[in-house]
Design a protein around this motif. Structure first.
Motif, PDB file in Angstrom:
ATOM      1  N   THR A   2      22.387 -20.611  36.123  1.00  0.00           N
ATOM      2  CA  THR A   2      21.590 -21.352  35.159  1.00  0.00           C
ATOM      3  C   THR A   2      22.486 -22.248  34.312  1.00  0.00           C
ATOM      4  OG1 THR A   2      21.794 -19.699  33.436  1.00  0.00           O
ATOM      5  CG2 THR A   2      19.984 -19.406  34.987  1.00  0.00           C
ATOM      6  N   ASN A   3      21.865 -23.232  33.663  1.00  0.00           N
ATOM      7  CA  ASN A   3      22.631 -24.130  32.818  1.00  0.00           C
ATOM      8  C   ASN A   3      23.380 -23.372  31.732  1.00  0.00           C
ATOM      9  OD1 ASN A   3      21.817 -26.387  34.202  1.00  0.00           O
ATOM     10  ND2 ASN A   3      20.060 -26.791  32.888  1.00  0.00           N
ATOM     11  N   MET A   4      22.680 -22.409  31.127  1.00  0.00           N
ATOM     12  CA  MET A   4      23.314 -21.674  30.049  1.00  0.00           C
ATOM     13  C   MET A   4      24.525 -20.886  30.534  1.00  0.00           C
ATOM     14  SD  MET A   4      21.961 -18.476  27.799  1.00  0.00           S
ATOM     15  CE  MET A   4      23.232 -17.396  27.190  1.00  0.00           C
ATOM     16  N   LYS A   5      24.383 -20.270  31.701  1.00  0.00           N
ATOM     17  CA  LYS A   5      25.493 -19.466  32.199  1.00  0.00           C
ATOM     18  C   LYS A   5      26.705 -20.344  32.498  1.00  0.00           C
ATOM     19  CE  LYS A   5      26.303 -15.408  35.027  1.00  0.00           C
ATOM     20  NZ  LYS A   5      25.683 -14.410  35.891  1.00  0.00           N
ATOM     21  N   ALA A   6      26.455 -21.554  33.010  1.00  0.00           N
ATOM     22  CA  ALA A   6      27.546 -22.490  33.272  1.00  0.00           C
ATOM     23  C   ALA A   6      28.233 -22.880  31.972  1.00  0.00           C
ATOM     24  CB  ALA A   6      27.005 -23.726  33.981  1.00  0.00           C
ATOM     25  N   GLN A   7      27.454 -23.083  30.922  1.00  0.00           N
ATOM     26  CA  GLN A   7      28.004 -23.450  29.613  1.00  0.00           C
ATOM     27  C   GLN A   7      28.855 -22.315  29.060  1.00  0.00           C
ATOM     28  OE1 GLN A   7      24.317 -24.081  27.639  1.00  0.00           O
ATOM     29  NE2 GLN A   7      23.797 -25.885  28.848  1.00  0.00           N
ATOM     30  N   ASP A 238       2.714 -31.668  26.347  1.00  0.00           N
ATOM     31  CA  ASP A 238       2.981 -31.976  24.940  1.00  0.00           C
ATOM     32  C   ASP A 238       3.576 -30.761  24.224  1.00  0.00           C
ATOM     33  OD1 ASP A 238       1.966 -34.489  25.306  1.00  0.00           O
ATOM     34  OD2 ASP A 238       0.043 -34.101  24.333  1.00  0.00           O
ATOM     35  N   PHE A 239       3.032 -29.594  24.535  1.00  0.00           N
ATOM     36  CA  PHE A 239       3.490 -28.373  23.875  1.00  0.00           C
ATOM     37  C   PHE A 239       4.936 -28.053  24.256  1.00  0.00           C
ATOM     38  CE2 PHE A 239       3.888 -23.788  23.280  1.00  0.00           C
ATOM     39  CZ  PHE A 239       3.378 -23.636  21.994  1.00  0.00           C
ATOM     40  N   ALA A 240       5.262 -28.185  25.541  1.00  0.00           N
ATOM     41  CA  ALA A 240       6.618 -27.890  26.000  1.00  0.00           C
ATOM     42  C   ALA A 240       7.622 -28.862  25.404  1.00  0.00           C
ATOM     43  CB  ALA A 240       6.676 -27.937  27.520  1.00  0.00           C
ATOM     44  N   ALA A 241       7.218 -30.111  25.241  1.00  0.00           N
ATOM     45  CA  ALA A 241       8.110 -31.112  24.661  1.00  0.00           C
ATOM     46  C   ALA A 241       8.417 -30.791  23.202  1.00  0.00           C
ATOM     47  CB  ALA A 241       7.490 -32.496  24.770  1.00  0.00           C
ATOM     48  N   LYS A 242       7.420 -30.265  22.481  1.00  0.00           N
ATOM     49  CA  LYS A 242       7.600 -29.974  21.059  1.00  0.00           C
ATOM     50  C   LYS A 242       8.240 -28.623  20.822  1.00  0.00           C
ATOM     51  CE  LYS A 242       5.152 -29.914  16.623  1.00  0.00           C
ATOM     52  NZ  LYS A 242       3.877 -30.188  15.916  1.00  0.00           N
ATOM     53  N   TYR A 243       7.897 -27.614  21.614  1.00  0.00           N
ATOM     54  CA  TYR A 243       8.338 -26.248  21.346  1.00  0.00           C
ATOM     55  C   TYR A 243       9.285 -25.690  22.413  1.00  0.00           C
ATOM     56  CZ  TYR A 243       4.866 -26.086  17.638  1.00  0.00           C
ATOM     57  OH  TYR A 243       4.150 -26.349  16.494  1.00  0.00           O
ATOM     58  N   ILE A 247      10.845 -21.596  23.808  1.00  0.00           N
ATOM     59  CA  ILE A 247      10.446 -20.991  25.087  1.00  0.00           C
ATOM     60  C   ILE A 247      11.732 -20.570  25.794  1.00  0.00           C
ATOM     61  CG2 ILE A 247       9.227 -21.337  27.265  1.00  0.00           C
ATOM     62  CD1 ILE A 247       7.627 -23.570  25.871  1.00  0.00           C
ATOM     63  N   TYR A 248      12.101 -19.308  25.617  1.00  0.00           N
ATOM     64  CA  TYR A 248      13.390 -18.838  26.123  1.00  0.00           C
ATOM     65  C   TYR A 248      13.312 -18.336  27.561  1.00  0.00           C
ATOM     66  CZ  TYR A 248      14.417 -18.946  21.120  1.00  0.00           C
ATOM     67  OH  TYR A 248      14.583 -19.345  19.821  1.00  0.00           O
ATOM     68  N   ARG A 273       9.663 -31.515  35.199  1.00  0.00           N
ATOM     69  CA  ARG A 273      11.081 -31.872  35.265  1.00  0.00           C
ATOM     70  C   ARG A 273      11.305 -33.149  36.053  1.00  0.00           C
ATOM     71  NH1 ARG A 273      13.162 -25.632  36.281  1.00  0.00           N
ATOM     72  NH2 ARG A 273      13.467 -25.090  34.061  1.00  0.00           N
ATOM     73  N   LYS A 274      10.515 -33.354  37.095  1.00  0.00           N
ATOM     74  CA  LYS A 274      10.652 -34.562  37.902  1.00  0.00           C
ATOM     75  C   LYS A 274      10.339 -35.805  37.091  1.00  0.00           C
ATOM     76  CE  LYS A 274       9.279 -36.533  42.363  1.00  0.00           C
ATOM     77  NZ  LYS A 274       8.410 -36.368  43.553  1.00  0.00           N
ATOM     78  N   SER A 275       9.434 -35.674  36.137  1.00  0.00           N
ATOM     79  CA  SER A 275       9.045 -36.817  35.310  1.00  0.00           C
ATOM     80  C   SER A 275       9.936 -36.982  34.069  1.00  0.00           C
ATOM     81  CB  SER A 275       7.596 -36.665  34.859  1.00  0.00           C
ATOM     82  OG  SER A 275       7.430 -35.507  34.053  1.00  0.00           O
ATOM     83  N   GLY A 276      11.004 -36.202  33.984  1.00  0.00           N
ATOM     84  CA  GLY A 276      11.963 -36.358  32.896  1.00  0.00           C
ATOM     85  C   GLY A 276      11.923 -35.296  31.834  1.00  0.00           C
ATOM     86  N   GLY A 277      11.000 -34.361  31.923  1.00  0.00           N
ATOM     87  CA  GLY A 277      10.935 -33.293  30.939  1.00  0.00           C
ATOM     88  C   GLY A 277      12.102 -32.325  31.090  1.00  0.00           C
ATOM     89  N   VAL A 278      12.613 -31.835  29.969  1.00  0.00           N
ATOM     90  CA  VAL A 278      13.744 -30.900  29.988  1.00  0.00           C
ATOM     91  C   VAL A 278      13.291 -29.555  29.427  1.00  0.00           C
ATOM     92  CG1 VAL A 278      16.069 -30.419  29.129  1.00  0.00           C
ATOM     93  CG2 VAL A 278      15.403 -32.767  29.702  1.00  0.00           C
ATOM     94  N   LEU A 279      13.448 -28.526  30.226  1.00  0.00           N
ATOM     95  CA  LEU A 279      13.087 -27.179  29.789  1.00  0.00           C
ATOM     96  C   LEU A 279      13.978 -26.181  30.520  1.00  0.00           C
ATOM     97  CD1 LEU A 279      11.158 -25.516  28.035  1.00  0.00           C
ATOM     98  CD2 LEU A 279       9.603 -25.385  29.983  1.00  0.00           C
ATOM     99  N   THR A 280      14.773 -25.446  29.759  1.00  0.00           N
ATOM    100  CA  THR A 280      15.677 -24.465  30.350  1.00  0.00           C
ATOM    101  C   THR A 280      15.243 -23.060  29.959  1.00  0.00           C
ATOM    102  OG1 THR A 280      17.173 -24.610  28.444  1.00  0.00           O
ATOM    103  CG2 THR A 280      17.643 -26.046  30.306  1.00  0.00           C
ATOM    104  N   PHE A 281      15.476 -22.119  30.863  1.00  0.00           N
ATOM    105  CA  PHE A 281      15.167 -20.720  30.610  1.00  0.00           C
ATOM    106  C   PHE A 281      16.459 -19.921  30.499  1.00  0.00           C
ATOM    107  CE2 PHE A 281      11.401 -22.030  33.229  1.00  0.00           C
ATOM    108  CZ  PHE A 281      10.508 -22.049  32.170  1.00  0.00           C
TER     109      PHE A 281
END
Length: 318
Positions: A2-7, A238-243, A247-248, A273-281
């Motif tokens: 995951t992104n976090m683990k790489a960081q 809209d909700f995912a973009a704001k919050y 969302i962990y 994600r394909k449309s540019g949204g960023v959401l990591t778990f």
């Protein structure tokens, strides 16, 4: 990975005791003289007939790279303050864990760490985040009666671009309570051991936190989705973009996707994600990995021999 683990995998953490609050039932140096000492970082105060000194042992002489160095520095400071013959105790200990890994990069994972810590301490009520006028994320804080956890942007706080980017600070405000803590060594050793114990405990709260967060986010969506709501959120995107920072794990989003739009999460997430949204778990394995890395730095700090001990050894073998 995951992104976090790489960081986190590339991050180097460094642990040290940053601040110690001492108190004594008798006077040592006068306030003006004490204030001139570089390691006394706050004006001495009087409370309940005890004089209190807040000191930074790292400003005493050598930088305290180990727990033994810190213990030696604090004992020397007590002598310098003239309170060695008083009933002197350690009231508070602040254990800092630093990293040069970008603060904003770790922002979400550190918020998650704080919320898991709130469950461990049984209190998430006094928890908040601080964002500056420049919209830069400055800190995330949790307070209880006996503990404070603050994770903050050290570079912004200090104004020094050469300082570590992020600092995670566990502050124990009742360090003196307990027979084993009635000495400098006992209190400082307890604080570092307790920090390690807390980090080891946090992964067990991941499932519970996900369930609680699912309920909270669903209620938040219902409020934000109300027809008369100003700036109404209309859909899950809209909700995912704001919050998104709240969302962990996947579970809250799965709950939202079922309750709100009756859609399959995998397909929605792919399109988002394909449309540019960023959401990591952040998975439980990620949290275990993060806590392990931080604990490694605690062991490095507590297990190494101190500067003074090494200096003595080198002198004896010369």
């Amino acid at each position: 990975m995951t992104n976090m683990k790489a960081q986190v995998k590339s991050a180097k953490f460094t642990t040290f005791i940053h601040t110690v609050q001492l108190s004594a039932n008798g006077w040592g140096l006068d306030d003006d003289t004490a204030n001139e000492l570089p390691y006394v970082i706050q004006c001495p105060t009087m409370r309940r007939e005890r004089i209190r000194y807040v000191v930074n042992p790292n400003k005493y002489s050598e930088t305290c790279l180990t727990l033994e160095d810190t213990i030696s520095a604090v004992n020397a400071i007590i002598r310098k303050l003239g309170i060695a013959d008083c009933d002197c105790r350690v009231d508070r200990v602040d254990v800092a864990i630093d990293t040069f890994t970008d603060y904003d990069t770790l922002w979400k994972s550190m918020n998650y760490l704080k919320e898991l810590c709130g469950l461990h301490w049984g209190d998430n009520k006094n928890s908040y985040r601080v964002i500056g006028d420049d919209m830069k994320k400055r800190s995330t804080i949790l307070r209880t009666d006996a503990h404070i956890l603050e994770i903050y942007n050290k570079q912004l706080e200090s104004g020094d671009p050469q300082s570590p980017s992020a600092r995670c600070e566990f502050r124990f405000t009742r360090a003196w309570r307990g027979i084993s803590r009635q000495s400098v060594r006992g209190a400082l050793t307890w604080a570092t051991t307790e920090t390690s114990r807390i980090l080891n405990a946090l992964p067990q709260y991941v499932s519970r936190h996900s369930a609680l967060q699912s309920e909270r986010l669903l209620e938040t969506y219902r409020i934000e989705h109300a027809a008369d709501r100003e700036g109404r959120i209309r859909d899950l995107r809209d909700f995912a973009a704001k919050y998104g920072d709240n969302i962990y794990t996947r579970l809250p989003l799965q709950t939202l996707s079922k309750e709100i739009q009756h859609i399959k999460l995998a397909k929605w997430l792919y399109d988002y994600r394909k449309s540019g949204g960023v959401l990591t778990f952040i998975s439980k394995k990620d949290i275990i990995f993060l806590c392990k890395k931080m604990n490694e730095s605690i062991r490095e700090y507590t297990c190494k021999k101190g500067y003074s001990a090494n200096k003595k050894k080198n002198k004896n073998t010369a």
